[in-house]
Motif scaffolding. Sequence first.
Motif, short mmCIF file in Angstrom:
data_model
loop_
_atom_site.label_atom_id
_atom_site.label_comp_id
_atom_site.label_asym_id
_atom_site.label_seq_id
_atom_site.Cartn_x
_atom_site.Cartn_y
_atom_site.Cartn_z
N UNK A 4 0.84 -1.20 0.00
CA UNK A 4 0.00 0.00 0.00
C UNK A 4 0.87 1.25 0.00
N UNK A 5 1.89 1.25 0.82
CA UNK A 5 2.82 2.39 0.88
C UNK A 5 3.51 2.56 -0.47
N UNK A 6 4.06 1.46 -1.00
CA UNK A 6 4.81 1.54 -2.26
C UNK A 6 3.94 2.00 -3.42
N UNK A 7 2.67 1.63 -3.41
CA UNK A 7 1.81 1.98 -4.54
C UNK A 7 1.49 3.47 -4.60
N UNK A 8 1.62 4.18 -3.49
CA UNK A 8 1.25 5.59 -3.49
C UNK A 8 2.43 6.55 -3.43
N UNK A 9 3.62 6.05 -3.15
CA UNK A 9 4.80 6.92 -3.10
C UNK A 9 5.03 7.65 -4.42
N UNK A 11 3.05 8.94 -6.39
CA UNK A 11 2.12 10.06 -6.50
C UNK A 11 2.36 11.15 -5.45
N UNK A 12 3.38 10.96 -4.64
CA UNK A 12 3.70 11.95 -3.62
C UNK A 12 2.82 11.84 -2.38
N UNK A 114 -7.92 5.97 -1.53
CA UNK A 114 -6.78 6.87 -1.69
C UNK A 114 -6.56 7.19 -3.17
N UNK A 115 -6.60 6.17 -4.03
CA UNK A 115 -6.41 6.38 -5.47
C UNK A 115 -7.48 7.31 -6.03
N UNK A 116 -8.73 7.08 -5.68
CA UNK A 116 -9.82 7.93 -6.17
C UNK A 116 -9.66 9.36 -5.67
N UNK A 117 -9.26 9.52 -4.41
CA UNK A 117 -9.06 10.87 -3.88
C UNK A 117 -7.93 11.56 -4.62
N UNK A 122 -5.93 15.59 -8.49
CA UNK A 122 -5.01 15.91 -9.59
C UNK A 122 -5.77 16.49 -10.79
N UNK A 123 -7.06 16.19 -10.91
CA UNK A 123 -7.85 16.73 -12.01
C UNK A 123 -8.23 18.19 -11.77
#
Length: 125
Positions: A4-9, A11-12, A114-117, A122-123
């Motif tokens: 989970x941590x690695x997947x979002x790093x 994206x900042x 988290x991904x949706x947020x 970003x949009x």
Amino acid sequence: MNALVRSHVPNGIKLVAIYIAEAHSKDEWPVGETISCVEQPRTLEERLENARRFKKNFNFEMPMLVDDMNNTFHNTYGSWPFRFFVIYEGQLLLKAEPDTEMFTYDLNEIDKWISNFYESRSQTI
């Protein structure tokens, strides 16, 4: 959790864990040797050492903060025994609650939130 941590790093997005008081310490509310493997820390140094040991023993990659001995984080956010929060620009956006039967979390659901947020933010930039 490491995935989970690695997947979002990229994206900042920064995920951190906050070590609070032990829910099932050996000396207060034991529930077996596997879960109740440490005593309730009485000093900040003991709490810090428990957090260090946990990170090392479980190869936990997420940065970990430690609540103070007055349990300020826990008292502010009601994090007992554990919760997932999303705080953005000082505002609490999500307080995920565990499943009511197994008291577990679906990390895939948290990952999707988290991904949706992130995508919605970003949009707008």
